[in-house]
Design a protein around this motif. Structure first.
Motif, mmCIF file in Angstrom:
data_model
loop_
_atom_site.group_PDB
_atom_site.id
_atom_site.type_symbol
_atom_site.label_atom_id
_atom_site.label_comp_id
_atom_site.label_asym_id
_atom_site.label_seq_id
_atom_site.Cartn_x
_atom_site.Cartn_y
_atom_site.Cartn_z
ATOM 1 N N LEU A 200 0.825 -1.207 0.000
ATOM 2 C CA LEU A 200 0.000 0.000 0.000
ATOM 3 C C LEU A 200 0.868 1.270 0.000
ATOM 4 C CD1 LEU A 200 -3.419 0.350 1.641
ATOM 5 C CD2 LEU A 200 -1.882 2.314 1.591
ATOM 6 N N GLY B 167 7.714 8.333 8.277
ATOM 7 C CA GLY B 167 6.629 7.344 8.387
ATOM 8 C C GLY B 167 6.741 6.248 7.339
ATOM 9 N N ALA C 1 -4.741 12.481 5.675
ATOM 10 C CA ALA C 1 -5.159 13.422 6.717
ATOM 11 C C ALA C 1 -4.883 12.856 8.102
ATOM 12 C CB ALA C 1 -6.634 13.755 6.539
ATOM 13 N N PRO D 277 -5.351 12.706 -4.703
ATOM 14 C CA PRO D 277 -5.325 11.394 -5.345
ATOM 15 C C PRO D 277 -5.564 10.263 -4.340
ATOM 16 C CG PRO D 277 -3.091 12.109 -4.906
ATOM 17 C CD PRO D 277 -4.001 13.198 -4.384
ATOM 18 N N LEU E 214 0.438 3.718 16.172
ATOM 19 C CA LEU E 214 0.385 4.512 14.933
ATOM 20 C C LEU E 214 -0.264 5.868 15.196
ATOM 21 C CD1 LEU E 214 0.917 4.514 11.832
ATOM 22 C CD2 LEU E 214 -1.357 3.542 11.527
HETATM 23 N N1 LIG Z 1 -4.259 8.650 -0.852
HETATM 24 C C1 LIG Z 1 -3.534 7.548 -0.849
HETATM 25 O O1 LIG Z 1 -3.443 6.867 -1.875
HETATM 26 C C2 LIG Z 1 -2.818 7.138 0.386
HETATM 27 C C3 LIG Z 1 -2.150 5.924 0.427
HETATM 28 C C4 LIG Z 1 -1.373 5.608 1.536
HETATM 29 C C5 LIG Z 1 -1.344 6.479 2.619
HETATM 30 N N2 LIG Z 1 -2.058 7.623 2.570
HETATM 31 C C6 LIG Z 1 -2.003 8.589 3.667
HETATM 32 O O2 LIG Z 1 -0.639 8.904 3.896
HETATM 33 C C7 LIG Z 1 -0.451 9.216 5.266
HETATM 34 C C8 LIG Z 1 0.698 8.379 5.813
HETATM 35 O O3 LIG Z 1 0.277 7.023 5.877
HETATM 36 P P1 LIG Z 1 1.180 5.922 6.595
HETATM 37 O O4 LIG Z 1 0.339 4.711 6.700
HETATM 38 O O5 LIG Z 1 2.495 5.874 5.930
HETATM 39 O O6 LIG Z 1 1.328 6.528 8.062
HETATM 40 P P2 LIG Z 1 2.639 7.087 8.779
HETATM 41 O O7 LIG Z 1 3.172 8.237 7.969
HETATM 42 O O8 LIG Z 1 3.551 5.975 9.088
HETATM 43 O O9 LIG Z 1 2.028 7.604 10.134
HETATM 44 C C9 LIG Z 1 1.352 8.834 10.176
HETATM 45 C C10 LIG Z 1 2.320 9.971 10.541
HETATM 46 O O10 LIG Z 1 1.643 11.201 10.372
HETATM 47 C C11 LIG Z 1 2.239 12.144 11.208
HETATM 48 N N3 LIG Z 1 1.227 12.937 11.930
HETATM 49 C C12 LIG Z 1 1.144 14.277 11.941
HETATM 50 N N4 LIG Z 1 0.160 14.689 12.725
HETATM 51 C C13 LIG Z 1 -0.416 13.584 13.248
HETATM 52 C C14 LIG Z 1 -1.485 13.375 14.159
HETATM 53 N N5 LIG Z 1 -2.192 14.403 14.683
HETATM 54 N N6 LIG Z 1 -1.819 12.100 14.505
HETATM 55 C C15 LIG Z 1 -1.145 11.062 13.984
HETATM 56 N N7 LIG Z 1 -0.105 11.206 13.102
HETATM 57 C C16 LIG Z 1 0.243 12.462 12.739
HETATM 58 C C17 LIG Z 1 3.121 11.386 12.216
HETATM 59 O O11 LIG Z 1 4.491 11.601 11.838
HETATM 60 P P3 LIG Z 1 5.290 12.823 12.545
HETATM 61 O O12 LIG Z 1 5.284 12.526 14.025
HETATM 62 O O13 LIG Z 1 6.625 12.784 11.934
HETATM 63 O O14 LIG Z 1 4.504 14.059 12.237
HETATM 64 C C18 LIG Z 1 2.741 9.934 12.013
HETATM 65 O O15 LIG Z 1 3.801 9.050 12.271
HETATM 66 C C19 LIG Z 1 -1.788 8.976 5.940
HETATM 67 O O16 LIG Z 1 -2.508 10.185 6.017
HETATM 68 C C20 LIG Z 1 -2.492 8.042 4.989
HETATM 69 O O17 LIG Z 1 -3.886 8.098 5.085
HETATM 70 C C21 LIG Z 1 -2.797 7.967 1.481
#
Ligand SMILES: NC(=O)c1ccc[n+]([C@@H]2O[C@H](COP(=O)([O-])OP(=O)(O)OC[C@H]3O[C@@H](n4cnc5c(N)ncnc54)[C@H](OP(=O)(O)O)[C@@H]3O)[C@@H](O)[C@H]2O)c1
Length: 322
Positions: free
Chosen positions: A122, A150, A239, A262, A309
Motif C-alpha cells: 500500500l 513514516g 489526513a 489522489p 500509529l
Molecule cells: N491517498 C492515498 O493513496 C494514500 C495511500 C497511503 C497512505 N495515505 C495517507 O498517507 C499518510 C501516511 O500514511 P502511513 O500509513 O504511511 O502513516 P505514517 O506516515 O507511518 O504515520 C502517520 C504519521 O503522520 C504524522 N502525523 C502528523 N500529525 C499527526 C497526528 N495528529 N496524529 C497522527 N499522526 C500524525 C506522524 O508523523 P510525525 O510525528 O513525523 O509528524 C505519524 O507518524 C496517511 O494520512 C495516509 O492516510 C494515502
C-alpha cells in the motif's frame, strides 16, 4: 477455523476483536488466500474509527501477502500455491484467511519476501503513483514531503533521492529527523517546533517548491500552500492530523496553483494500472530502496499497533504477523 479482527462498531482501538470467521469457498473469479503477513496503514485507522463508514460487522485492512489456497471458476492469472500480495479492494485484510478477487492479486517475485510485500504494497504503490503519475518528479527539483519518517515517508524519501530530487521532509521529533535523513531526506524539519514554511522558503531562496506531498492534512494545510512556488502542485493524499478544510479557489489564484486529492483506488482500478506501479516498486527495491519494518505485532494484537500509529510512535512500516 480461521480468525480475523472484526469490528461490530466503529470507535477506538478497543473495538477490534479477534474472532473466528467462516471464510467460505472461492466463487467465480475469486481465490481463497492463506495470509502470512498483513500491512498496517493509516487508512485502517479511518476504517476502525469511523472516518470511513463501513457496513458492520466488518473486518478492516487493505493489504497483505500470502499463498493461494484455492481458486474459483475461471481464474487464470494465478494458481494454487502461488505467492501473492494485494492492496485495496474490499476491506478485510486483518484475517488469517479470506476470499479475494484474483484480478487484483499481485504475483510476488522470488526476491521479494512476504514481509517486504506486506510492508510496502500500500505504501510503496502509493509512492509509485505519487512520484510517477500525480506529479512526475524530475532530477534537480526540490520537493516538500510531510511525515518523512513514516511508512509512506521513508519509501518516498529514498525513491525521490533515486530520481535525483532534493527532499525537504517534515517530522515530529529529532529522532525522526535522523531516521528521515538516513533515508535520503536532505533537509528534515521538526515541524512540531520549527515553522516549516519559513524553512522551505529559506532553503529554496524564497522560491518555494514545485510540489508538496501531504499525507498529514489539517495541521499543515496553510503552510503547505504557502510553501509552493508559482504554478506549484499541492498533492493532498491523506489526513493523519485530521481533514484539511475545503479548498478556497481564491487561495490558489495568487500563484496559479494546482490542487489534487489522489487515491490508490483509481490507481489500482485495473490489473494493468496495478502491475505498472507494483513493478516500478519492485524495481526500486532491487535498486536499493529499503522497506523498513520497524514494528511487528501479532495480528491478534492489532489494537496495540493502532495505538502506536495514532500516537505517532511508529516509524517506517508496521506489519501484523498471522
Ligand atoms: N491517498 C492515498 O493513496 C494514500 C495511500 C497511503 C497512505 N495515505 C495517507 O498517507 C499518510 C501516511 O500514511 P502511513 O500509513 O504511511 O502513516 P505514517 O506516515 O507511518 O504515520 C502517520 C504519521 O503522520 C504524522 N502525523 C502528523 N500529525 C499527526 C497526528 N495528529 N496524529 C497522527 N499522526 C500524525 C506522524 O508523523 P510525525 O510525528 O513525523 O509528524 C505519524 O507518524 C496517511 O494520512 C495516509 O492516510 C494515502
Amino acid at each position: 477455523m480461521a480468525h480475523a479482527i472484526v469490528i461490530h462498531e466503529q470507535g477506538g482501538p478497543e473495538v477490534m476483536r479477534f474472532e473466528e470467521i467462516a471464510v467460505g469457498a472461492a466463487g467465480p473469479g475469486e481465490v481463497r488466500l492463506r495470509q502470512t503477513v498483513v500491512g498496517l496503514n493509516y487508512i485502517d485507522v479511518y476504517q476502525r474509527s469511523g472516518g470511513y463508514k463501513l457496513d458492520l460487522p466488518a473486518s478492516i485492512g487493505m493489504e497483505a501477502a500470502g499463498v493461494v489456497e484455492a481458486v474459483g471458476e475461471g481464474v487464470e492469472t494465478v494458481k494454487v500455491g502461488d505467492r501473492v500480495g494485494y492492496v485495496m479492494g474490499t476491506p478485510g485484510a486483518y484475517a488469517e484467511e479470506r476470499i479475494y478477487p484474483a484480478e487484483r492479486l499481485i504475483p510476488l517475485p522470488d526476491d521479494i519476501s512476504d514481509e517486504q510485500a506486506a510492508g510496502s504494497m500500500l505504501k510503496g504503490l502509493t509512492v509509485s503513483y505519487l512520484v510517477r503519475r500525480t506529479f512526475p518528479v524530475q532530477a534537480g527539483q526540490t520537493v516538500l514531503l510531510h511525515a518523512a519518517a513514516g511508512g509512506v515517508g521513508t519509501i518516498a524519501c529514498q525513491w525521490l533521492k533515486k530520481i535525483g530530487a532534493t527532499v525537504i521532509g517534515t517530522v515530529g521529533s529529532d529522532e525522526k529527523a535522523e531516521i528521515a535523513r538516513a533515508h535520503g531526506c536532505d533537509h528534515p524539519i521538526v515541524y512540531t517546533r520549527d515553522d516549516f514554511q519559513a524553512r522551505v522558503m529559506e532553503i529554496t531562496g524564497g522560491e518555494g517548491v514545485p510540489v508538496v506531498y501531504d499525507g498529514v492534512g489539517a495541521a499543515v494545510y496553510e503552510g503547505s500552500l504557502g510553501s509552493l512556488a508559482r504554478f506549484g502542485t499541492m498533492v493532498h493524499f491523506g489526513a493523519a492530523s485530521g481533514p484539511a478544510p475545503a479548498v478556497e479557489p481564491k487561495l490558489l489564484a495568487g500563484k496559479a496553483l494546482y490542487f489534487t486529492r489522489p487515491g490508490l483506488a483509481p490507481h489500482t482500478a485495473t490489473r494493468e494500472l496495478t502491475l505498472d506501479i507494483a513493478n516500478a516498486l519492485f524495481d526500486k527495491i532491487r535498486e536499493g530502496v529499503k522497506i523498513e519494518i520497524n514494528q511487528t505485532y501479532a495480528l491478534k494484537d492489532a489494537a496495540e499497533a493502532h495505538r502506536a500509529l495514532e500516537a505517532r510512535e511508529t516509524t517506517g512500516s508496521t506489519i501484523l504477523t498471522v
